[in-house]
Design a protein around this motif. Structure first.
Motif, PDB file in Angstrom:
ATOM      1  N   ILE A  62       0.858  -1.196   0.000  1.00 24.68           N
ATOM      2  CA  ILE A  62       0.000   0.000   0.000  1.00 24.68           C
ATOM      3  C   ILE A  62       0.888   1.238   0.000  1.00 24.68           C
ATOM      4  O   ILE A  62       1.190   1.829   1.040  1.00 24.68           O
ATOM      5  N   ALA A 104      -0.864   6.901  -1.388  1.00 25.68           N
ATOM      6  CA  ALA A 104      -0.706   6.295  -0.062  1.00 25.68           C
ATOM      7  C   ALA A 104       0.712   6.510   0.442  1.00 25.68           C
ATOM      8  O   ALA A 104       1.682   6.269  -0.283  1.00 25.68           O
ATOM      9  N   LYS A 106       3.212   5.611   3.794  1.00 21.38           N
ATOM     10  CA  LYS A 106       3.376   4.875   5.046  1.00 21.38           C
ATOM     11  C   LYS A 106       3.913   5.824   6.117  1.00 21.38           C
ATOM     12  O   LYS A 106       4.911   6.510   5.896  1.00 21.38           O
ATOM     13  N   ILE A 112      -1.174   4.386   7.521  1.00 19.92           N
ATOM     14  CA  ILE A 112      -0.878   5.113   6.290  1.00 19.92           C
ATOM     15  C   ILE A 112      -1.576   6.467   6.324  1.00 19.92           C
ATOM     16  O   ILE A 112      -2.500   6.685   7.119  1.00 19.92           O
ATOM     17  N   LEU A 114      -3.326   9.257   3.431  1.00 21.11           N
ATOM     18  CA  LEU A 114      -3.842   9.256   2.058  1.00 21.11           C
ATOM     19  C   LEU A 114      -3.976  10.684   1.560  1.00 21.11           C
ATOM     20  O   LEU A 114      -4.571  11.530   2.227  1.00 21.11           O
ATOM     21  N   SER A 190      -3.805  -1.151  -6.313  1.00 22.40           N
ATOM     22  CA  SER A 190      -2.617  -0.352  -6.616  1.00 22.40           C
ATOM     23  C   SER A 190      -2.446  -0.168  -8.117  1.00 22.40           C
ATOM     24  O   SER A 190      -2.707  -1.080  -8.901  1.00 22.40           O
TER      25      SER A 190
END
Length: 268
Positions: A62, A104, A106, A112, A114, A190
């Motif tokens: 992600i 996204a 981290k 995460i 956004l 993704s």
């Protein structure tokens, strides 16, 4: 038609030397061939249907350009005022709209952030509405990724900073108001180029084939107790193996299918 043949059953012409078993074997062979679906083919078809967006399988995937799917071909959609709604359904093969693509980032091993196409970070307001109006990342912009695995496949949930799960309201708004994650499952796809970290040579010998039916056959040969000298394969749909592999529970699913056949020395 004469009375002598009135009650006769008309069937397929049977050639000399042809047995019923040979015709049945031919039918079974054709069915097995049509049911066999390699995992790579399943992935490609799913990715193509969603405009190049592939299903993330773990937290590490992600990152970068993603979009969130709540219902089949219906994605989280950002509006200019910073509110998020569920978008109109897309046709199979259609790419997500620009307003449906997020970035996204981290922030730690579980969370995460956004970022919307408008350059704003998503958060949740005091009413539980998911909005995108923040200029920077703080704990308020954190979303915790929870991934559950079971025999129904991989399930992904997003928990906002208010400890409530992200879902769609009855009005179509994206909200975080539920403390229980029931009915809050979503899919993250993704658009980043898929990376394959495992080569065939690194896989167990039984899995160094593309066809999952042959993978199952290889494990049956390895673990089956040949009391009657006959191989016993599950009659269940091989497509469920594709789903199991995608969600990381292939070996559990294979064992479950063998257990149902009561022919494995590792089964109870």
């Amino acid at each position: 038609m004469s009375e002598g043949f009135a009650g006769s059953k008309i069937g397929k012409l049977k050639l000399k030397g042809e047995s019923n078993s040979s015709r049945n074997k031919s039918k079974k062979s054709k069915k097995r061939k049509s049911d066999s679906l390699s995992f790579s083919d399943f992935q490609k078809a799913d990715e193509k249907a969603h405009g190049g967006g592939w299903l993330v399988e773990n937290f590490d995937q992600i990152i970068g350009s993603v979009f969130i799917e709540f219902k089949e071909f219906m994605y989280l959609h950002g509006l200019e005022n910073g509110v998020f709604v569920i978008g109109a359904p897309h046709a199979s093969g259609e790419s997500p709209d620009q307003n449906e693509i997020l970035t996204a980032i981290k922030v730690d091993e579980n969370n995460i952030a956004l970022k919307s196409v408008f350059g704003k970070y998503l958060s949740v307001n005091s009413h539980g509405l998911v909005i995108g109006r923040s200029d920077a990342i703080s704990p308020k912009e954190y979303f915790t990724v929870e991934i559950d695995y079971d025999y129904d496949g991989r399930k992904i949930f997003l928990k906002a900073s208010n400890d409530k799960y992200v879902s769609v309201s009855s009005d179509g708004d994206i909200v975080a108001v539920k403390a229980n994650k029931a009915d809050c499952e979503l899919t993250i796809r993704s658009l980043k180029k898929r990376e394959s970290n495992v080569s065939k040579k690194e896989l167990p010998e039984e899995e160094q084939v593309d066809d999952l039916r042959n993978v199952e056959l290889n494990y049956v040969k390895k673990f089956q107790k040949f009391q009657d000298k006959r191989i016993k394969l599950s009659n269940e749909d091989v497509k469920e193996l594709s789903v199991a592999k995608e969600t990381g529970i292939l070996h559990e699913k294979l064992l479950d299918r063998r257990e149902k056949m009561k022919s494995d020395r590792y089964c109870k």
